[in-house]
Design a protein around this motif. Structure first.
Motif, mmCIF file in Angstrom:
data_model
loop_
_atom_site.group_PDB
_atom_site.id
_atom_site.type_symbol
_atom_site.label_atom_id
_atom_site.label_comp_id
_atom_site.label_asym_id
_atom_site.label_seq_id
_atom_site.Cartn_x
_atom_site.Cartn_y
_atom_site.Cartn_z
ATOM 1 N N GLU A 23 7.242 8.576 -6.661
ATOM 2 C CA GLU A 23 8.563 9.196 -6.792
ATOM 3 C C GLU A 23 9.463 8.440 -7.763
ATOM 4 N N GLU A 24 8.871 7.475 -8.472
ATOM 5 C CA GLU A 24 9.610 6.671 -9.462
ATOM 6 C C GLU A 24 10.897 6.115 -8.890
ATOM 7 N N LYS A 25 10.757 5.464 -7.734
ATOM 8 C CA LYS A 25 11.923 4.862 -7.077
ATOM 9 C C LYS A 25 11.763 3.348 -7.041
ATOM 10 N N ASP A 26 12.898 2.642 -6.988
ATOM 11 C CA ASP A 26 12.885 1.195 -6.763
ATOM 12 C C ASP A 26 12.827 0.948 -5.268
ATOM 13 N N ILE A 27 12.365 -0.234 -4.925
ATOM 14 C CA ILE A 27 12.241 -0.547 -3.503
ATOM 15 C C ILE A 27 13.614 -0.525 -2.822
ATOM 16 N N ALA A 28 14.655 -0.803 -3.587
ATOM 17 C CA ALA A 28 16.006 -0.780 -3.027
ATOM 18 C C ALA A 28 16.390 0.631 -2.566
ATOM 19 N N GLU A 29 15.745 1.651 -3.156
ATOM 20 C CA GLU A 29 16.085 3.031 -2.793
ATOM 21 C C GLU A 29 15.073 3.617 -1.805
ATOM 22 N N ALA A 30 14.196 2.789 -1.273
ATOM 23 C CA ALA A 30 13.145 3.313 -0.385
ATOM 24 C C ALA A 30 13.768 3.989 0.833
ATOM 25 N N PRO A 31 13.337 5.214 1.140
ATOM 26 C CA PRO A 31 13.900 5.917 2.298
ATOM 27 C C PRO A 31 13.501 5.268 3.628
ATOM 28 N N VAL A 32 12.409 4.493 3.627
ATOM 29 C CA VAL A 32 12.012 3.777 4.842
ATOM 30 C C VAL A 32 12.510 2.337 4.713
ATOM 31 N N ASN A 33 13.356 1.911 5.659
ATOM 32 C CA ASN A 33 13.903 0.562 5.533
ATOM 33 C C ASN A 33 13.045 -0.449 6.316
ATOM 34 N N PRO A 34 13.295 -1.747 6.104
ATOM 35 C CA PRO A 34 12.463 -2.775 6.758
ATOM 36 C C PRO A 34 12.421 -2.622 8.275
ATOM 37 N N SER A 35 13.536 -2.248 8.885
ATOM 38 C CA SER A 35 13.536 -2.168 10.340
ATOM 39 C C SER A 35 12.646 -1.011 10.805
ATOM 40 N N GLN A 36 12.658 0.108 10.076
ATOM 41 C CA GLN A 36 11.789 1.235 10.428
ATOM 42 C C GLN A 36 10.316 0.854 10.258
ATOM 43 N N LEU A 37 10.035 0.137 9.149
ATOM 44 C CA LEU A 37 8.644 -0.246 8.901
ATOM 45 C C LEU A 37 8.165 -1.244 9.956
ATOM 46 N N ALA A 38 9.050 -2.190 10.318
ATOM 47 C CA ALA A 38 8.694 -3.178 11.341
ATOM 48 C C ALA A 38 8.396 -2.471 12.664
ATOM 49 N N GLY A 39 9.194 -1.453 13.009
ATOM 50 C CA GLY A 39 8.981 -0.689 14.237
ATOM 51 C C GLY A 39 7.621 -0.004 14.225
ATOM 52 N N LEU A 40 7.257 0.521 13.063
ATOM 53 C CA LEU A 40 5.977 1.218 12.908
ATOM 54 C C LEU A 40 4.811 0.246 13.074
ATOM 55 N N GLY A 61 0.811 -1.210 0.000
ATOM 56 C CA GLY A 61 0.000 0.000 0.000
ATOM 57 C C GLY A 61 0.843 1.257 0.000
ATOM 58 N N GLU A 62 1.044 1.787 1.206
ATOM 59 C CA GLU A 62 1.713 3.073 1.358
ATOM 60 C C GLU A 62 3.106 3.103 0.706
ATOM 61 N N LEU A 63 3.907 2.062 0.980
ATOM 62 C CA LEU A 63 5.280 2.053 0.458
ATOM 63 C C LEU A 63 5.276 2.011 -1.075
ATOM 64 N N ALA A 64 4.486 1.080 -1.639
ATOM 65 C CA ALA A 64 4.446 0.936 -3.101
ATOM 66 C C ALA A 64 3.932 2.214 -3.757
ATOM 67 N N ALA A 65 2.900 2.822 -3.149
ATOM 68 C CA ALA A 65 2.320 4.029 -3.736
ATOM 69 C C ALA A 65 3.344 5.153 -3.788
ATOM 70 N N ARG A 66 4.093 5.297 -2.692
ATOM 71 C CA ARG A 66 5.078 6.381 -2.651
ATOM 72 C C ARG A 66 6.250 6.130 -3.596
ATOM 73 N N LEU A 67 6.686 4.869 -3.642
ATOM 74 C CA LEU A 67 7.777 4.525 -4.564
ATOM 75 C C LEU A 67 7.340 4.840 -5.987
ATOM 76 N N ASN A 68 6.110 4.484 -6.272
ATOM 77 C CA ASN A 68 5.548 4.693 -7.592
ATOM 78 C C ASN A 68 5.501 6.189 -7.919
#
Lengths: 486, 95
Positions: free
Chosen positions: A366-383, A357-364
């Motif tokens: 900003e035309e970014k790949d998931i590898a360049e996502a500013p939010v990393n798995p550990s941050q998302l897990a914390g959230l 949802g949120e992550l894919a929409a934002r990546l889309n």
């Protein structure tokens, strides 16, 4: 127009450039973007007296592919010369495989969505064989001449040939996407379509529904984007149907797709240009692949997308759709697995929802790949953990995600603390706010008592607003109902 | 099997070989001579013999995947008829 009376039959031939360091038959580099002809050695430009020597890395990638699609890897295969004249093919022949390809059979599952429903289909592969790429012809104006860059000549290709199993442009695109994801997943091709690392030829024919005889096909060459693949097949199929309905005939031909007009047109080549006169290349001995080598390659294979998808459904309780989306690329799957490992299996669905949802929409956006996502798995897990334990509501979580995305805080906890976003779950504090809201909105209270349920929602809204979104929505709901005596 | 003059001409076209008048007949006769030889060989009993892919019945040796060649295009292009901006120039080829 009776399109409904026709069936479209499509088979794809895909050229995947293998991501080796050196060429298939020489030690020249395959790096993309070098100055013209600086990576074309004596073998690549076909100087007299040179001999090809096969690259182990290219063969290994073919084995990986064969294992990934469940095909048969030939213990013995041979190379053949495909003869034709073109200036970007200096030998006058392309080294390819004809009679005995390195991989035969196998296939892959595709998912096609039409409207709200998605269906699965298995596309069979005929074969996959090793061959060399040609050079590039540049037709800009060199005083009426063409310029030839042979850097690409000799780059290893795996040509993957499907059976004519697809019945619509959508299915063809779904297959091409699944194949594209697979070659990247098993790390044999970088999949860069702009650079020509992955390109498709589509064989298209049409026949009347119910017929089991294939119509005459035309081959659309060199489609280097999924959108062009879709457009080209749609146009070509419509053209063939209209031609046949008008009493015309389809002649076997090679056609080009023009992205500017969205049309396909036949190449002017003479028919005889396609007489390739294949014969076994006397410069190359048969390629032998012992079972031990296949076993060794198999041991180094990553878990395949289909297996991982099944595991996500089984172990994480995800739907087939969610599991399929998360395993669409290896990077997305890895992101999910890392997040899940930190957030715990109980939060699998929440992790999946945030990533899709949120992550894919934002990546889309900003035309970014998931590898360049500013939010990393550990941050998302914390959230996700803070939503699960009630510290924040799902609505506030979006605000926290936003802050993490923009680099305002190292993790969810520090953002929640710094912005004072902790959810108000203290009954006493909430009761006080609700009392104030009830006092300030006598009209809504009256309406609710008169039986208008809508008025209740208005009161919930007012209460949430008063807590600046931090009230625990469920608690606010319950307390309101209690106080209103409902 | 024997070839017709048309077939000889077509093979010549595919191979980009120009045949002067009279050469076509001569070439046809030579090729037909080779076909005659093949026919004779086909009389041999090869039942149970596995076809060979190469005259030397050994397997292909493989090269490790390392880029080892250096840029020698300046040397190579010395013998090219025409070069510009690192590209070999050829008569215009475009569909």
């Amino acid at each position: 127009m009776g399109f409904a009376n026709w069936e479209i039959v499509i088979g794809l031939e895909t050229h995947a450039q293998l991501n080796t360091a050196s060429k298939i038959f020489s030690g020249a580099s395959t790096a993309f973007g070098a100055a013209p002809n600086t990576q074309a050695c004596a073998v690549d430009i076909a100087l007299p007296g040179v001999l090809p020597v096969l690259n182990r890395g290219a063969v290994e990638r073919a084995i990986r592919f064969g294992l990934a699609v469940g095909g048969k890897i030939a213990p013995r295969s041979i190379f053949a010369r495909k003869n034709y004249f073109y200036p970007d093919l200096p030998k006058g022949y392309q080294i390819s495989q004809f009679e005995l390809p390195v991989v035969s059979g196998g296939g892959l599952a595709i998912r096609v969505s039409s409207g709200d429903t998605a269906s699965e289909k298995y596309v069979h592969l005929t074969r996959a064989h090793l061959e060399e790429d040609a050079g590039k012809s540049l037709h800009e104006d060199f005083h009426g001449k063409s310029g030839i860059d042979l850097n690409r000549a000799g780059t290893p290709l795996l040509e993957i040939v499907s059976e004519p199993d697809m019945r619509s442009a959508e299915e063809a695109v779904a297959y091409a996407k699944a194949l594209h994801a697979l070659v990247r997943w098993i790390d044999i091709c970088d999949g860069n379509m702009q650079e020509g690392s992955f390109r498709c030829d589509a064989n298209v024919s049409v026949r009347r529904k119910g017929s089991d005889v294939l119509g005459t096909r035309r081959e659309i060459k060199n489609l280097n984007s999924f959108r062009f693949l879709q457009q080209a097949i749609d146009y070509e199929a419509r053209w063939q149907i209209e031609t046949l309905e008008d009493g015309g005939r389809i002649h076997q031909a090679t056609v080009l797709f023009d992205p500017a007009t969205g049309q396909t047109r036949a190449m002017r080549s003479k028919e005889e240009a396609h007489d390739y006169r294949y014969f076994p290349d006397p410069d190359l001995l048969p390629l032998e692949i012992p079972a031990a080598w296949i076993e060794k390659v198999k041991a180094g294979m990553p878990e395949l997308p289909e297996a991982m998808k099944a595991r996500f459904e089984r172990d994480c309780g995800l739907s087939a759709y969610d599991a399929g989306t998360l395993t669409a690329s290896r990077e997305t799957a890895a992101f999910f697995e890392k997040t899940l490992a930190l957030a715990g299996a109980a939060n699998a669905k929440a992790c999946a929802n945030w990533i899709m949802g949120e992550l894919a929409a934002r990546l889309n956006r900003e035309e970014k790949d998931i590898a360049e996502a500013p939010v990393n798995p550990s941050q998302l897990a914390g959230l996700v953990a803070r939503i699960a334990d009630g510290t924040i509501s799902g609505k506030i979580a979006k605000e926290v995600f936003d802050a993490l995305w923009n680099g305002q805080g190292k993790d969810a906890d520090s953002v929640i603390e710094a912005k004072g976003l902790r959810q108000i779950s203290d009954t006493g504090a909430l009761e006080k706010i609700i009392d104030e809201v009830l006092a300030a909105n006598p009209k809504s209270v009256e309406e609710f008592r008169a039986g208008k349920e809508k008025a209740f929602n208005a009161l919930v809204g007012q209460a949430m607003k008063a807590t600046r979104g931090k009230g625990n929505p469920q608690q606010v709901n319950e307390l309101l109902r209690k106080k209103l005596g409902a | 099997m024997s070839l017709s003059l048309d077939q000889v001409q077509r093979i010549a076209d595919l191979a980009r070989i120009e045949l002067a008048s009279g050469e076509a007949e001569q070439t046809r006769d030579q090729l037909n001579g080779i076909f005659g030889l093949i026919e004779e060989m086909q009389a041999a009993n090869t039942a149970g013999v596995e076809p060979m892919a190469h005259a030397q019945d050994v397997a292909q040796r493989l090269r490790e995947d390392r880029a080892v060649e250096t840029d020698r295009h300046a040397d190579f292009q010395k013998v090219a008829p025409e070069v510009e901006a690192g590209l070999y120039l050829v008569p215009k080829v475009i569909e």
